[in-house]
Design a protein around this motif. Structure first.
Motif, PDB file in Angstrom:
ATOM      1  N   LEU A   8      -4.130  -8.955  23.248  1.00 36.71           N
ATOM      2  CA  LEU A   8      -5.343  -9.733  22.973  1.00 36.71           C
ATOM      3  C   LEU A   8      -6.060 -10.159  24.252  1.00 36.71           C
ATOM      4  N   HIS A   9      -5.800  -9.467  25.348  1.00 32.23           N
ATOM      5  CA  HIS A   9      -6.453  -9.797  26.614  1.00 32.23           C
ATOM      6  C   HIS A   9      -6.662  -8.502  27.415  1.00 32.23           C
ATOM      7  N   ILE A  10      -7.656  -7.745  26.986  1.00 35.29           N
ATOM      8  CA  ILE A  10      -7.969  -6.460  27.615  1.00 35.29           C
ATOM      9  C   ILE A  10      -9.377  -6.554  28.204  1.00 35.29           C
ATOM     10  N   HIS A  11      -9.528  -6.047  29.432  1.00 38.53           N
ATOM     11  CA  HIS A  11     -10.850  -6.010  30.057  1.00 38.53           C
ATOM     12  C   HIS A  11     -11.407  -4.599  30.027  1.00 38.53           C
ATOM     13  N   SER A  12     -12.720  -4.509  29.865  1.00 36.66           N
ATOM     14  CA  SER A  12     -13.385  -3.210  29.921  1.00 36.66           C
ATOM     15  C   SER A  12     -14.129  -3.098  31.242  1.00 36.66           C
ATOM     16  N   CYS A  13     -14.884  -2.032  31.366  1.00 33.20           N
ATOM     17  CA  CYS A  13     -15.671  -1.790  32.577  1.00 33.20           C
ATOM     18  C   CYS A  13     -16.743  -2.861  32.799  1.00 33.20           C
ATOM     19  N   LEU A  14     -16.978  -3.736  31.837  1.00 32.41           N
ATOM     20  CA  LEU A  14     -17.963  -4.809  32.020  1.00 32.41           C
ATOM     21  C   LEU A  14     -17.436  -5.943  32.885  1.00 32.41           C
ATOM     22  N   SER A  15     -16.127  -6.042  33.032  1.00 26.68           N
ATOM     23  CA  SER A  15     -15.551  -7.116  33.844  1.00 26.68           C
ATOM     24  C   SER A  15     -15.404  -6.659  35.287  1.00 26.68           C
ATOM     25  N   PRO A  16     -15.562  -7.597  36.243  1.00 23.57           N
ATOM     26  CA  PRO A  16     -15.408  -7.218  37.653  1.00 23.57           C
ATOM     27  C   PRO A  16     -14.034  -6.616  37.951  1.00 23.57           C
ATOM     28  N   CYS A  17     -13.023  -7.030  37.210  1.00 22.76           N
ATOM     29  CA  CYS A  17     -11.667  -6.516  37.439  1.00 22.76           C
ATOM     30  C   CYS A  17     -11.398  -5.238  36.651  1.00 22.76           C
ATOM     31  N   GLY A  18     -12.355  -4.835  35.799  1.00 19.47           N
ATOM     32  CA  GLY A  18     -12.144  -3.650  34.969  1.00 19.47           C
ATOM     33  C   GLY A  18     -12.552  -2.383  35.701  1.00 19.47           C
ATOM     34  N   ASP A  19     -11.778  -1.354  35.517  1.00 22.73           N
ATOM     35  CA  ASP A  19     -12.078  -0.057  36.122  1.00 22.73           C
ATOM     36  C   ASP A  19     -13.219   0.616  35.355  1.00 22.73           C
ATOM     37  N   ASP A  20     -13.983   1.465  36.046  1.00 28.71           N
ATOM     38  CA  ASP A  20     -15.078   2.182  35.383  1.00 28.71           C
ATOM     39  C   ASP A  20     -14.585   3.059  34.229  1.00 28.71           C
ATOM     40  N   ASP A  21     -13.319   3.461  34.265  1.00 26.10           N
ATOM     41  CA  ASP A  21     -12.759   4.282  33.187  1.00 26.10           C
ATOM     42  C   ASP A  21     -12.403   3.471  31.949  1.00 26.10           C
ATOM     43  N   MET A  22     -12.506   2.162  32.024  1.00 22.94           N
ATOM     44  CA  MET A  22     -12.126   1.299  30.894  1.00 22.94           C
ATOM     45  C   MET A  22     -13.291   1.191  29.905  1.00 22.94           C
ATOM     46  N   THR A  23     -13.712   2.311  29.387  1.00 29.42           N
ATOM     47  CA  THR A  23     -14.778   2.338  28.383  1.00 29.42           C
ATOM     48  C   THR A  23     -14.186   1.967  27.026  1.00 29.42           C
ATOM     49  N   PRO A  24     -15.023   1.538  26.091  1.00 29.11           N
ATOM     50  CA  PRO A  24     -14.493   1.199  24.760  1.00 29.11           C
ATOM     51  C   PRO A  24     -13.688   2.340  24.134  1.00 29.11           C
ATOM     52  N   GLU A  37      -1.397  -2.206  17.329  1.00 34.75           N
ATOM     53  CA  GLU A  37      -2.000  -2.350  16.002  1.00 34.75           C
ATOM     54  C   GLU A  37      -3.155  -3.344  16.000  1.00 34.75           C
ATOM     55  N   VAL A  38      -3.147  -4.261  16.984  1.00 35.55           N
ATOM     56  CA  VAL A  38      -4.200  -5.275  17.099  1.00 35.55           C
ATOM     57  C   VAL A  38      -4.579  -5.387  18.578  1.00 35.55           C
ATOM     58  N   ILE A  39      -5.885  -5.356  18.851  1.00 34.81           N
ATOM     59  CA  ILE A  39      -6.356  -5.509  20.232  1.00 34.81           C
ATOM     60  C   ILE A  39      -7.553  -6.457  20.257  1.00 34.81           C
ATOM     61  N   ALA A  40      -7.797  -7.031  21.430  1.00 37.55           N
ATOM     62  CA  ALA A  40      -9.022  -7.800  21.662  1.00 37.55           C
ATOM     63  C   ALA A  40      -9.498  -7.468  23.074  1.00 37.55           C
ATOM     64  N   VAL A  41     -10.713  -6.995  23.186  1.00 41.13           N
ATOM     65  CA  VAL A  41     -11.336  -6.796  24.495  1.00 41.13           C
ATOM     66  C   VAL A  41     -12.032  -8.095  24.846  1.00 41.13           C
ATOM     67  N   THR A  42     -11.617  -8.674  25.976  1.00 44.17           N
ATOM     68  CA  THR A  42     -12.085 -10.007  26.366  1.00 44.17           C
ATOM     69  C   THR A  42     -12.667  -9.939  27.774  1.00 44.17           C
ATOM     70  N   GLU A  58     -11.845   0.978  14.391  1.00 42.74           N
ATOM     71  CA  GLU A  58     -11.831   1.287  12.961  1.00 42.74           C
ATOM     72  C   GLU A  58     -11.471   2.759  12.748  1.00 42.74           C
ATOM     73  N   GLU A  59     -12.009   3.627  13.593  1.00 43.75           N
ATOM     74  CA  GLU A  59     -11.704   5.058  13.474  1.00 43.75           C
ATOM     75  C   GLU A  59     -10.230   5.350  13.710  1.00 43.75           C
ATOM     76  N   PHE A  60      -9.580   4.549  14.576  1.00 43.26           N
ATOM     77  CA  PHE A  60      -8.164   4.761  14.895  1.00 43.26           C
ATOM     78  C   PHE A  60      -7.238   3.912  14.024  1.00 43.26           C
ATOM     79  N   GLY A  61      -7.789   3.111  13.102  1.00 45.93           N
ATOM     80  CA  GLY A  61      -6.956   2.269  12.249  1.00 45.93           C
ATOM     81  C   GLY A  61      -6.332   1.097  12.970  1.00 45.93           C
ATOM     82  N   ILE A  62      -7.013   0.643  14.024  1.00 50.46           N
ATOM     83  CA  ILE A  62      -6.539  -0.505  14.807  1.00 50.46           C
ATOM     84  C   ILE A  62      -7.423  -1.699  14.474  1.00 50.46           C
ATOM     85  N   LEU A  63      -6.811  -2.871  14.316  1.00 45.82           N
ATOM     86  CA  LEU A  63      -7.596  -4.086  14.112  1.00 45.82           C
ATOM     87  C   LEU A  63      -8.063  -4.589  15.468  1.00 45.82           C
ATOM     88  N   ALA A  64      -9.373  -4.653  15.672  1.00 50.00           N
ATOM     89  CA  ALA A  64      -9.943  -5.171  16.919  1.00 50.00           C
ATOM     90  C   ALA A  64     -10.587  -6.514  16.621  1.00 50.00           C
TER      91      ALA A  64
END
Ligand SMILES: [Zn+2]
Length: 114
Positions: A8-24, A37-42, A58-64
């Motif tokens: 429940l604490h994942i960063h994407s490329c939008l965060s300064p600490c996120g790598d450019d490869d961390m796309t949704p 089974e459950v993730i949160a991009v924060t 939703e396509e992968f059957g994961i609760l986000a």
């Protein structure tokens, strides 16, 4: 009792600490490979990648769960999780209005490509 695999604490490329490869799409794909089974991009002060993350999840059957890591000027970081995407995007708009605008200092924040 059912147990869940989650992060429940994942960063994407939008965060300064996120790598450019961390796309949704990459985040959700890696979560599926890890068996989450459950993730949160924060991302730091942004929910702007939540719509794409929820779409791919939703396509992968994961609760986000829509989320944001709220970062204050005092460097307090709080992970915020929202019951709906619309509540997350409302909070995103509120936080964006409160952010202090300042020009990018490329001496400090210039991206480094290896
Ligand atoms: Zn964080």
């Amino acid at each position: 009792m059912k147990t869940l695999e989650y992060d429940l604490h994942i960063h994407s490329c939008l965060s300064p600490c996120g790598d450019d490869d961390m796309t949704p799409g990459n985040i959700v794909g890696m979560a599926a490979l890890k068996g989450l089974e459950v993730i949160a991009v924060t991302d730091h002060n942004s929910c702007k990648n939540c719509p794409a993350v929820l779409h791919f999840a939703e396509e992968f059957g994961i609760l986000a769960i829509p989320g944001m890591e709220l970062c204050t000027s005092e460097e307090v970081h709080a992970v915020c999780l929202f019951p709906t995407l619309s509540k997350a995007m409302e909070f995103d708009a509120y936080v964006e209005k409160k952010l202090i605008p300042f020009p990018n200092n490329v001496e400090i924040w210039e991206p480094v490509y290896i």
